[in-house]
Design an enzyme around this catalytic site. Structure first.
Site, PDB file in Angstrom:
ATOM      1  N   HIS A  14       4.505 -10.079   2.453  1.00 24.11           N
ATOM      2  CA  HIS A  14       3.015 -11.157   1.426  1.00 24.11           C
ATOM      3  C   HIS A  14       4.169 -12.141   0.865  1.00 24.11           C
ATOM      4  O   HIS A  14       5.286 -12.817   0.946  1.00 24.11           O
ATOM      5  CB  HIS A  14       2.631 -10.237   0.627  1.00 24.11           C
ATOM      6  CG  HIS A  14       2.499  -8.888   1.886  1.00 24.11           C
ATOM      7  ND1 HIS A  14       1.203  -8.651   2.267  1.00 24.11           N
ATOM      8  CD2 HIS A  14       3.006  -7.860   1.574  1.00 24.11           C
ATOM      9  CE1 HIS A  14       0.827  -7.664   2.826  1.00 24.11           C
ATOM     10  NE2 HIS A  14       1.935  -7.027   2.267  1.00 24.11           N
TER      11      HIS A  14
ATOM     12  N   GLU B 105       1.199  -6.682  -4.824  1.00 19.12           N
ATOM     13  CA  GLU B 105       2.857  -6.351  -4.270  1.00 19.12           C
ATOM     14  C   GLU B 105       3.458  -7.039  -4.207  1.00 19.12           C
ATOM     15  O   GLU B 105       4.876  -6.837  -4.241  1.00 19.12           O
ATOM     16  CB  GLU B 105       2.078  -5.638  -3.297  1.00 19.12           C
ATOM     17  CG  GLU B 105       3.322  -5.400  -2.001  1.00 19.12           C
ATOM     18  CD  GLU B 105       3.201  -4.597  -0.529  1.00 19.12           C
ATOM     19  OE1 GLU B 105       2.284  -4.928  -0.140  1.00 19.12           O
ATOM     20  OE2 GLU B 105       3.441  -4.710   0.088  1.00 19.12           O
TER      21      GLU B 105
ATOM     22  N   HIS C   2       8.043  -3.732   0.681  1.00 19.67           N
ATOM     23  CA  HIS C   2       6.781  -3.708   0.847  1.00 19.67           C
ATOM     24  C   HIS C   2       6.000  -2.896  -0.615  1.00 19.67           C
ATOM     25  O   HIS C   2       7.347  -2.021  -0.943  1.00 19.67           O
ATOM     26  CB  HIS C   2       6.983  -3.203   1.822  1.00 19.67           C
ATOM     27  CG  HIS C   2       5.735  -4.752   3.109  1.00 19.67           C
ATOM     28  ND1 HIS C   2       5.129  -5.402   3.400  1.00 19.67           N
ATOM     29  CD2 HIS C   2       6.735  -5.436   3.154  1.00 19.67           C
ATOM     30  CE1 HIS C   2       5.642  -6.686   3.748  1.00 19.67           C
ATOM     31  NE2 HIS C   2       6.869  -6.283   4.296  1.00 19.67           N
TER      32      HIS C   2
ATOM     33  N   GLU D  80       8.433   1.104   1.853  1.00 15.01           N
ATOM     34  CA  GLU D  80       7.415   0.471   1.292  1.00 15.01           C
ATOM     35  C   GLU D  80       8.451   1.445   0.006  1.00 15.01           C
ATOM     36  O   GLU D  80       8.014   3.378   0.547  1.00 15.01           O
ATOM     37  CB  GLU D  80       6.473   2.126   2.387  1.00 15.01           C
ATOM     38  CG  GLU D  80       5.776   1.184   3.509  1.00 15.01           C
ATOM     39  CD  GLU D  80       4.733  -0.216   3.113  1.00 15.01           C
ATOM     40  OE1 GLU D  80       4.758  -0.685   1.459  1.00 15.01           O
ATOM     41  OE2 GLU D  80       4.071  -0.800   3.842  1.00 15.01           O
TER      42      GLU D  80
HETATM   43 ZN   LIG Z   1       3.004  -5.341   2.405  1.00 17.79          ZN
END
Ligand SMILES: [Zn+2]
Length: 430
Positions: free
Chosen positions: A25, A39, A92, A156
């Site tokens: 992102h 995030e 992420h 993640e």
């Molecule tokens: Zn993400």
């Protein structure tokens, strides 16, 4: 001996180990949010910590973004692939329903065995470091791990919308521990073989041969070199090696592998370069995000240039940048024209324009992508595929200028086009 194909693959040299780190992102896309955290900020911080650790270990490391900026998924993979690095990791944070928690590490569903061993090595370390719930090692088709040509994983770290996980993501102690765990996991898989073959059943990145009788194609991950004959659309296996930047150098010769091309160029210029355009006469050289075209040096503020492609007449060079998209530079004057957002530029055979793709994404998947045609002055930009409802990428124009090939959703499409329109379209693989 029709369609005899040769392949030129120089022996692989051992470079310093190298990695591209992708902070998920950024810019206009905050990613998941929760408990006052975004995030994109966590991803960037952990990526920078990981970057420092990799460099301290003697790795050549690259960050897709080192600040809060918008970068498309297609730009991220195109950049990583242009670097010729050995590893790719995308950082992420997760979010779901404010109660789900824990850590997951992904490899591409049809990824290489090194991708899987890197994932399996990073994941338990990351869980121990974060002291989070172990949600396990997983596979997915996330764009950045599918379309990179080197072993790749996506971490993640934890759930940003769950209270306990989020408090760790907001704590620099845990962010440092996460970076150390990912670093240790990647470094420990260093000795694994790089060249194993991914299994894959879909096709991408078509490129017309100079005589228009064949398309060079590959699989996701730039796994293997295949040639499709245009008379019957039959597909022939030329090489099973993991390759990229494969190029026709004549109607029956292909050179492939940016590392090998770099090596080739090294002997000519004595310089280390990451990409170049034009096999015999490298009129454009990209190094450390700066482009040299003839005697002109081009750099963009807070941006990185990569993937320079010379026009067939060598009067122009198209190039990509992470933040500002595609430009075309006039070789003689050194003047650049910005075409706009997009990736994967390819030239019209008469050097009057370029085709490229322009994709929208949600930070994990491409949601929409069209093929555009732009005149070399950037004045005329036409969407060729807007009515097709395809995620169309990586275009190539036939040498007679009559047809355009591209990939969409794992298939190769060939379209007849004239007067800046696509008139007929044919899906030639599935
Ligand atoms: Zn993400």
């Amino acid at each position: 001996m029709k369609n005899l194909l040769w392949i030129v693959i120089a022996t692989t040299t051992i470079f310093a180990q190298s990695i591209c780190i992708d902070a998920g992102h950024g810019g206009s896309d905050p990613g998941a949010v929760g408990w006052g955290l975004q995030e994109k900020t966590i991803n960037l911080d952990v990526s920078q910590r990981l970057y420092n650790l990799m460099r301290q270990s003697g790795w050549k490391a690259y960050l897709v973004r080192s600040s809060d900026k918008t970068v498309s998924l297609s730009g991220r993979t195109s950049y990583a692939n242009s670097l010729g690095v050995k590893r790719f990791v995308s950082i992420h944070c997760n979010a779901f329903n404010k109660s789900a928690n824990g850590t997951e590490t992904f490899a591409y569903t049809k990824g290489s065995s090194t991708s899987f061993s890197m994932r399996n090595s990073v994941h338990p370390r990351l869980v121990r470091a974060m002291r989070t719930k172990d949600r396990g090692t997983k596979t997915a088709n996330f764009y950045v791990i599918k379309h990179t040509n080197m072993p790749a994983i996506l971490c993640e770290l934890a759930f940003i919308d769950e209270k306990s996980d989020s408090s760790k993501l907001g704590d620099s102690y845990y962010r440092q521990k996460a970076a150390e765990a990912i670093h240790a996991g990647i470094v420990s898989t260093l000795t694994a073989l790089d060249e194993e073959i991914r299994t894959s059943d879909s096709y991408m990145a078509p490129k017309w041969s100079p005589d228009g009788t064949a398309l060079l194609i590959t699989h996701p991950g730039y796994n293997g070199v295949r040639v499709m004959k245009m008379d019957d659309y039959s597909i022939h296996n030329v090489s099973s090696a993991n390759t990229y930047n494969a190029k026709w150098i004549s109607s029956h010769e292909i050179v492939c592998g940016a590392k090998d091309e770099t090596k080739l160029l090294d002997t000519v210029t004595g310089k280390t370069v990451s990409t170049f355009a034009g096999l015999d006469m490298p009129i454009a050289v990209v190094k450390d995000g700066t482009l040299t075209v003839a005697e002109h040096v081009i750099s963009l503020e807070n941006d990185v240039i990569f993937n320079a492609v010379a026009s067939p007449d060598n009067k122009f060079v198209a190039y990509e940048s992470l933040k500002n998209g595609i430009h075309v530079v006039n070789v003689e004057s050194g003047k650049s024209v910005r075409i706009g957002q997009g990736n994967n530029p390819a030239w019209m055979p008469d050097s009057t324009g370029i085709v490229f793709d322009r994709a929208l994404d949600n930070g994990h998947e491409i949601t929409q992508s069209n093929i555009f045609l732009a005149s070399v002055d950037g004045q005329n930009v036409v969407n060729l595929t807007q009515n097709l409802s395809l995620i169309a990428q990586r275009p190539s124009v036939s040498p007679d200028g009559q047809k355009i090939a591209f990939d969409a959703q794992g298939s190769i499409f060939i379209a007849a086009f004239a007067e800046q329109k696509i008139q007929q379209i044919l899906q030639v693989t599935k």
